[in-house]
Structure formats: C-alpha cells, structure tokens
Motif scaffolding. Structure first.
Motif, PDB file in Angstrom:
ATOM      1  N   MET A  46      13.176   5.718  14.497  1.00  0.00           N
ATOM      2  CA  MET A  46      12.000   4.847  14.292  1.00  0.00           C
ATOM      3  C   MET A  46      11.956   4.323  12.861  1.00  0.00           C
ATOM      4  SD  MET A  46       8.910   6.685  16.401  1.00  0.00           S
ATOM      5  CE  MET A  46       9.112   8.327  15.706  1.00  0.00           C
ATOM      6  N   THR A  47      12.547   5.096  11.925  1.00  0.00           N
ATOM      7  CA  THR A  47      12.495   4.681  10.519  1.00  0.00           C
ATOM      8  C   THR A  47      13.597   3.678  10.175  1.00  0.00           C
ATOM      9  OG1 THR A  47      11.621   6.874   9.939  1.00  0.00           O
ATOM     10  CG2 THR A  47      12.534   5.549   8.141  1.00  0.00           C
ATOM     11  N   PHE A  48      14.800   3.944  10.668  1.00  0.00           N
ATOM     12  CA  PHE A  48      15.931   3.154  10.168  1.00  0.00           C
ATOM     13  C   PHE A  48      16.556   2.203  11.192  1.00  0.00           C
ATOM     14  CE2 PHE A  48      15.721   4.970   6.160  1.00  0.00           C
ATOM     15  CZ  PHE A  48      15.742   6.359   6.186  1.00  0.00           C
ATOM     16  N   SER A  49      16.192   2.309  12.478  1.00  0.00           N
ATOM     17  CA  SER A  49      16.719   1.322  13.438  1.00  0.00           C
ATOM     18  C   SER A  49      16.009  -0.016  13.243  1.00  0.00           C
ATOM     19  CB  SER A  49      16.488   1.793  14.883  1.00  0.00           C
ATOM     20  OG  SER A  49      17.273   2.918  15.162  1.00  0.00           O
ATOM     21  N   VAL A  50      16.672  -1.083  13.690  1.00  0.00           N
ATOM     22  CA  VAL A  50      16.031  -2.406  13.741  1.00  0.00           C
ATOM     23  C   VAL A  50      16.282  -2.963  15.138  1.00  0.00           C
ATOM     24  CG1 VAL A  50      16.155  -2.914  11.273  1.00  0.00           C
ATOM     25  CG2 VAL A  50      18.142  -3.411  12.731  1.00  0.00           C
ATOM     26  N   PRO A  51      15.484  -3.922  15.568  1.00  0.00           N
ATOM     27  CA  PRO A  51      15.695  -4.476  16.914  1.00  0.00           C
ATOM     28  C   PRO A  51      17.127  -4.974  17.136  1.00  0.00           C
ATOM     29  CG  PRO A  51      13.621  -5.234  16.017  1.00  0.00           C
ATOM     30  CD  PRO A  51      14.324  -4.515  14.907  1.00  0.00           C
ATOM     31  N   ALA A  52      17.772  -5.361  16.019  1.00  0.00           N
ATOM     32  CA  ALA A  52      19.129  -5.931  16.170  1.00  0.00           C
ATOM     33  C   ALA A  52      20.158  -4.828  16.404  1.00  0.00           C
ATOM     34  CB  ALA A  52      19.490  -6.712  14.907  1.00  0.00           C
ATOM     35  N   GLU A  53      19.881  -3.620  15.926  1.00  0.00           N
ATOM     36  CA  GLU A  53      20.851  -2.534  16.179  1.00  0.00           C
ATOM     37  C   GLU A  53      20.199  -1.182  15.923  1.00  0.00           C
ATOM     38  OE1 GLU A  53      23.783  -3.696  13.133  1.00  0.00           O
ATOM     39  OE2 GLU A  53      23.389  -1.734  12.213  1.00  0.00           O
ATOM     40  N   ALA A  85       6.856   6.541  10.296  1.00  0.00           N
ATOM     41  CA  ALA A  85       7.886   5.489  10.422  1.00  0.00           C
ATOM     42  C   ALA A  85       7.237   4.113  10.404  1.00  0.00           C
ATOM     43  CB  ALA A  85       8.689   5.693  11.712  1.00  0.00           C
ATOM     44  N   MET A  86       6.081   3.980  11.060  1.00  0.00           N
ATOM     45  CA  MET A  86       5.387   2.676  11.081  1.00  0.00           C
ATOM     46  C   MET A  86       4.930   2.304   9.672  1.00  0.00           C
ATOM     47  SD  MET A  86       3.243   3.104  14.628  1.00  0.00           S
ATOM     48  CE  MET A  86       2.493   1.464  14.693  1.00  0.00           C
ATOM     49  N   ALA A  87       4.460   3.292   8.908  1.00  0.00           N
ATOM     50  CA  ALA A  87       4.025   3.005   7.527  1.00  0.00           C
ATOM     51  C   ALA A  87       5.208   2.497   6.711  1.00  0.00           C
ATOM     52  CB  ALA A  87       3.446   4.266   6.894  1.00  0.00           C
ATOM     53  N   TYR A  88       6.380   3.101   6.936  1.00  0.00           N
ATOM     54  CA  TYR A  88       7.576   2.660   6.201  1.00  0.00           C
ATOM     55  C   TYR A  88       7.978   1.244   6.619  1.00  0.00           C
ATOM     56  CZ  TYR A  88      12.458   2.197   4.862  1.00  0.00           C
ATOM     57  OH  TYR A  88      13.653   1.719   4.354  1.00  0.00           O
ATOM     58  N   LYS A  89       8.035   1.028   7.958  1.00  0.00           N
ATOM     59  CA  LYS A  89       8.443  -0.298   8.454  1.00  0.00           C
ATOM     60  C   LYS A  89       7.507  -1.378   7.918  1.00  0.00           C
ATOM     61  CE  LYS A  89      12.079   0.316  11.099  1.00  0.00           C
ATOM     62  NZ  LYS A  89      13.405  -0.082  10.554  1.00  0.00           N
ATOM     63  N   TYR A  90       6.214  -1.065   7.922  1.00  0.00           N
ATOM     64  CA  TYR A  90       5.228  -2.062   7.472  1.00  0.00           C
ATOM     65  C   TYR A  90       5.452  -2.400   5.999  1.00  0.00           C
ATOM     66  CZ  TYR A  90       0.839  -4.493   6.756  1.00  0.00           C
ATOM     67  OH  TYR A  90      -0.097  -5.460   6.439  1.00  0.00           O
ATOM     68  N   SER A  91       5.830  -1.383   5.217  1.00  0.00           N
ATOM     69  CA  SER A  91       5.991  -1.613   3.772  1.00  0.00           C
ATOM     70  C   SER A  91       7.209  -2.484   3.468  1.00  0.00           C
ATOM     71  CB  SER A  91       6.127  -0.269   3.056  1.00  0.00           C
ATOM     72  OG  SER A  91       7.413   0.300   3.308  1.00  0.00           O
ATOM     73  N   ALA A 101       0.857  -1.203   0.000  1.00  0.00           N
ATOM     74  CA  ALA A 101       0.000   0.000   0.000  1.00  0.00           C
ATOM     75  C   ALA A 101       0.886   1.243   0.000  1.00  0.00           C
ATOM     76  CB  ALA A 101      -0.883  -0.003   1.248  1.00  0.00           C
ATOM     77  N   HIS A 102       0.480   2.300  -0.708  1.00  0.00           N
ATOM     78  CA  HIS A 102       1.258   3.542  -0.682  1.00  0.00           C
ATOM     79  C   HIS A 102       1.200   4.107   0.747  1.00  0.00           C
ATOM     80  CE1 HIS A 102       2.776   7.523  -1.533  1.00  0.00           C
ATOM     81  NE2 HIS A 102       3.047   7.154  -2.771  1.00  0.00           N
ATOM     82  N   PRO A 103       2.326   4.489   1.331  1.00  0.00           N
ATOM     83  CA  PRO A 103       2.312   4.979   2.718  1.00  0.00           C
ATOM     84  C   PRO A 103       1.400   6.189   2.931  1.00  0.00           C
ATOM     85  CG  PRO A 103       4.486   5.248   1.712  1.00  0.00           C
ATOM     86  CD  PRO A 103       3.694   4.412   0.797  1.00  0.00           C
ATOM     87  N   MET A 104       1.125   6.955   1.870  1.00  0.00           N
ATOM     88  CA  MET A 104       0.181   8.063   2.051  1.00  0.00           C
ATOM     89  C   MET A 104      -1.233   7.532   2.278  1.00  0.00           C
ATOM     90  SD  MET A 104       1.358  11.104   2.178  1.00  0.00           S
ATOM     91  CE  MET A 104       0.198  12.324   1.576  1.00  0.00           C
ATOM     92  N   ALA A 105      -1.551   6.418   1.628  1.00  0.00           N
ATOM     93  CA  ALA A 105      -2.887   5.813   1.839  1.00  0.00           C
ATOM     94  C   ALA A 105      -3.005   5.347   3.289  1.00  0.00           C
ATOM     95  CB  ALA A 105      -3.080   4.657   0.870  1.00  0.00           C
TER      96      ALA A 105
END
Ligand code: SDX
Length: 434
Positions: free
Chosen positions: A206-213, A179-185, A134-138
C-alpha cells in the motif's frame, strides 16, 4: 487487583502525628508495590512523583521490563525469541489474548485482521482536507480520531464483543491509514489493501506500489518490516500507553483513546525520537563532528540531547536496540547499502558515547529508536513516516492494555492530585484599583 497478593506492610511515621501502616502488594515477578490507595484518607497527605518515576499506575499481565537486566517479555516470552521465531500476527494474538496461537487460531486471527484492513471509502475525503505537506502524524491523529464517526457499531465499551471488533479494526486499519497518509503527502493515488499479502507485505504494498506497477516485494525487507512491528508492539506503561489508559478510564471510545495515544507518541522524547535520531545524524554529518555533539549532549546549559539514547526504565542495553541493530545490518547488506554513511556514523557515535564516562555513569544506552530510523530510511520511508510506523506497531499494545483496563472490575477514572504552590485565598481587586 487481579494477580497481586498482600506481602507485609511499610510504616509511614510523621513527627507528632504517629504512624500509619501501608500494605505491600507483590505480583508474579518484579518490584513489590506499596498500596497507597488509603494513604490520603488515613493521613491527609498525597504522595509526590512528577513523571511517575516510582509509581505503578495499574497492575498488568501483558509486558514485563527489567531495566537493570535489559529484559523485555510479552506474556512471559522474551522479545529476542519473539523477534527471531515469531511473527507480528502471532505477537498481536499473544498480547491481546495472553497465549501464542495454535495453527488454527493463527489462521483465523490473521483472516479476521486481513478482512478489516479496508477503510470506509468516505474517509478518503478526510485526507483531502489536509495540506499535502501536513506531517503524517497530524493526519493519523485526525483520521484515527474520526474512525469513531464511522464505526458506531464498535464504540460500546461495555460490550466485550464490540471492544474486540474495535481492537481488530484498529490493528487492521492503521497500516492502511499510514500508507494513505504517505501517498497523500507525495501526490500519489491511494493503494487498496491486498488480502493475499501478509500484514507487513500489505503495508509495503500500500505504501510503495503504484497503479502502474506493484511493489517488488523482497522477503528480507518484508521480514524486517514484520520484525520492526514486533519490536515496537508494546512496552509496559510508557507515556502513550498511559495516555490511552487515562483516556479510556473516562469511558471514551477506543478510537478516541488510540488517537490520544498517537498524539502522545509524537513527542521527540518518546516515539518521535526515531525521526529526531535521523535529523540529529544529518546535523552531525560526519564522524569528525561526533565529539562536538557528544560534548553538547553533556553540557547542562545546552538543551541538546543525544536522540535515541537513554531510557526511563532501561539502565542497561534496550534489548530491542540489539535486535534492531542486527536487523539494520541484514537489511543494509540485502540492499547493498552496508557502507551507508548514516549507519557508519551511528555506529561511531554509539562507540564513542558508550566509552564516555558521562553516558556510562548515567547509564545512557541506545534505545529502540537509535537504529530503527536507519533501517526505515533504507527501506525508502521519509523521516516524517518513522513515528507513524511506530504508531502502527504500538496500536496492538495500546488496545491490549486498554482491554485489560476495561476488563478490570476495579477500574475507575484516573484523577491524580497535586502539590499546590499557588496563592492562598486573597480578596478580589476591582479593575479600577489594579
Ligand atoms: C521511547 O517509556 C518507554 O517505554 C518508551 C519507549 C516505548 O517503547 O514506549 O521505550 C519508546 O520513547 C524510547 C526513548 C526515546 N527518546 C529518546 O531517545 C530521546 C532522548 N532520551 C531522553 O530524552 C531521555 O533519556 C528519556 C526521555 C528517554 C528518559 O528520560 P528520563 O528517564 O526522564 O531521564 P532524565 O531526563 O531524568 O535523564 C537522566 C539524566 C539527566 O541528567 P541529570 O539531570 O541527572 O544530570 O540523564 C541525562 C539527563 O540530562 N540524559 C541525557 C539523555 N537522556 C538522559 N543526556 C544526554 N542525552 C540523552 N539522550
């Protein structure tokens, strides 16, 4: 009409109907206005201005633009000074409250925003109802509109305290939602906000971190992100802000109004242009093709337009584009991308366009969207996130303008009229006779 004062009249003369005097109003700076509020009652006529090229829809003290001089000010402070000497939290305070904060005010405001960045955990389920592509704007339109289903304690638009809580919640939660829309995509887990970080740092985290680092924060990148937010914060009565005001004029709750603004911003003629610029540059591909596309943009039979060029108000350089170009060079230098082909192509396109009589005569200069996409791409964002970032930044402008409208004692529902060109009355024709 707070802040305006009478300044003479203009006369409307209709052949055989005599004349009508209309009052003139003036604000603090900028064009005067002709007050036509009584025009229909006095003459039985409407004014006609599709696209509102010559219409002031309200009076406002938030942002001033002089399109001929290329001036943009927020509460009297020039955008160039705010971008170089302030930060986004200060600009948010300025837009909302009318003055730059002192140290204590800034600390409290930043704290209050920071402690509203988390989303109700149930909202994470809403994301999972969307397709991954889905487009993150949607997604953003849907999730922001749904906030009114979660934050009932800040939807009473007649309560100034609830209006400010809703405003803070929107400013604070937009980066989290984006950030959640990006992560979900990209199929990565959501990353919670970190209250130790600044607004821009938190969004990058929130956009570029991952649980691993955790994301390795670059001060230059964080500063560029903060400056991009400042440059997009507010812009007078643009299409999406006017949408927010019109939605708010009916008494709709603030979350619904901002969702309407996000929907309007999505259009490629407006906030969607930053994504369209990158798509256009990718289509042009190389400097050798630039002239072909400039010729397409000039060809009236071709719908193609040079995205990132032109503006309804600026008939001179968009001051934000100047700062954005400088930031673009800083970021690409920092990231070792100064030879980035897209930047070179954009600079060549700008150079050729600004030497072309068509663009010179029509006063088509690069606008805020022309360089922003190149920076955002260099920062690691996909083009589908560019308008989302514009929406994150513009939320403070939308809520500031919405609050200004709600505080106006003369506020009423917006309801334009029309020039009717359809059929006059005609008798109904039964089906058997059609
Ligand atoms: C934003 O309003 C705001 O403040 C918006 C914004 C904000 O911060 O909120 O600044 C953000 O939306 C910036 C604009 C982003 N959009 C684009 O970059 C898309 C490309 N630009 C255009 O489509 C256009 O310039 C607009 C929509 C921005 C402005 O359109 P107007 O004011 O309605 O002007 P117009 O369409 O009447 O154009 C005037 C003339 C026309 O030629 P003629 O019919 O007079 O012969 O200029 C031509 C247009 O064909 N023209 C272009 C052009 N933009 C206008 N020709 C080629 N390429 C272009 N980009």
């Amino acid at each position: 009409m707070s802040g305006s004062k009478a300044n003479g009249t203009v006369q409307v003369n209709e052949e055989g109907q005599g004349s009508t005097d209309l009052p003139m109003l003036e604000g603090s700076i900028g064009p005067k206005v002709i007050d036509i509020r009584k025009l229909y009652a006095q003459t039985g006529h409407f004014t006609y201005d599709p696209g509102f090229t010559s219409t002031a829809s309200c009076d406002s003290a938030i942002t001033y633009i002089d399109g001929d001089e290329g001036i943009l000010m927020h509460r009297g402070y020039k955008i160039e000074e705010l971008a170089s000497q302030s930060d986004f939290m200060e600009v948010c305070f300025l837009l909302l409250k009318g003055e730059l904060p002192d140290a204590e005010q800034k600390e409290k405001f930043t704290h209050d925003i920071t402690y509203h960045t988390m989303l109700h955990e149930q909202l994470a389920q809403l994301f999972r109802g969307f397709r991954r592509d889905a487009h993150p704007m949607a997604i953003m339109v849907g999730v922001v509109g749904a906030l009114s289903a979660f934050y009932h304690d800040s939807t009473d638009i007649n309560d100034p305290h609830q209006r400010m809580i809703a405003s803070y919640r929107l400013i604070a939660k937009m980066p989290t939602i984006a950030a959640m829309a990006y992560k979900y995509s990209i199929g990565q887990p959501f990353i919670y906000p970190n209250n130790e970080l600044s607004y821009a740092e938190n969004f990058l985290h929130m956009t570029f971190s991952v649980p691993a680092e955790n994301y390795k924060m670059s001060p230059t990148v964080a500063r560029a992100m903060d400056r991009i937010f400042i440059l997009h914060a507010d812009h007078e009565q643009n299409a999406s802000t006017s949408t927010v005001r019109l939605a708010g004029s009916s008494g709709a709750n603030p979350f619904a109004c901002i969702a309407a603004g996000i929907a309007c911003l999505w259009g490629p003629a407006h906030g969607g242009a930053n994504e369209a610029v990158l798509t256009m540059l990718e289509e042009i591909g190389s400097v050798e093709n630039v002239q072909k596309y400039i010729d397409k943009a000039k060809d009236k039979s071709d719908p193609f337009r040079l995205m990132g060029f032109g503006h309804r108000v600026y008939k001179n350089y968009d001051p934000r584009a100047t700062v954005m170009q400088q930031t673009c060079h800083e970021v690409l230098d920092e990231l070792g991308l100064k030879d980035e082909p897209m930047l070179k192509l954009a600079m060549e396109l700008e150079k050729i366009a600004l030497e072309d009589p068509y663009f010179v005569e029509k006063k088509l200069f690069p606008n805020v969207d022309f360089y922003s996409g190149i920076i955002l791409k260099a920062l690691g964002f996909p083009t589908s996130m560019f308008t989302v970032l514009f929406a994150v930044a513009r939320t403070v402008g939308w809520v500031a303008q919405w609050n200004e409208m709600m505080e106006d004692p003369g506020q009423k529902i917006g309801r334009p009229r029309q020039l009717y060109t359809g059929h006059a009355e005609r008798p109904f024709v039964p089906l058997v006779k059609r």
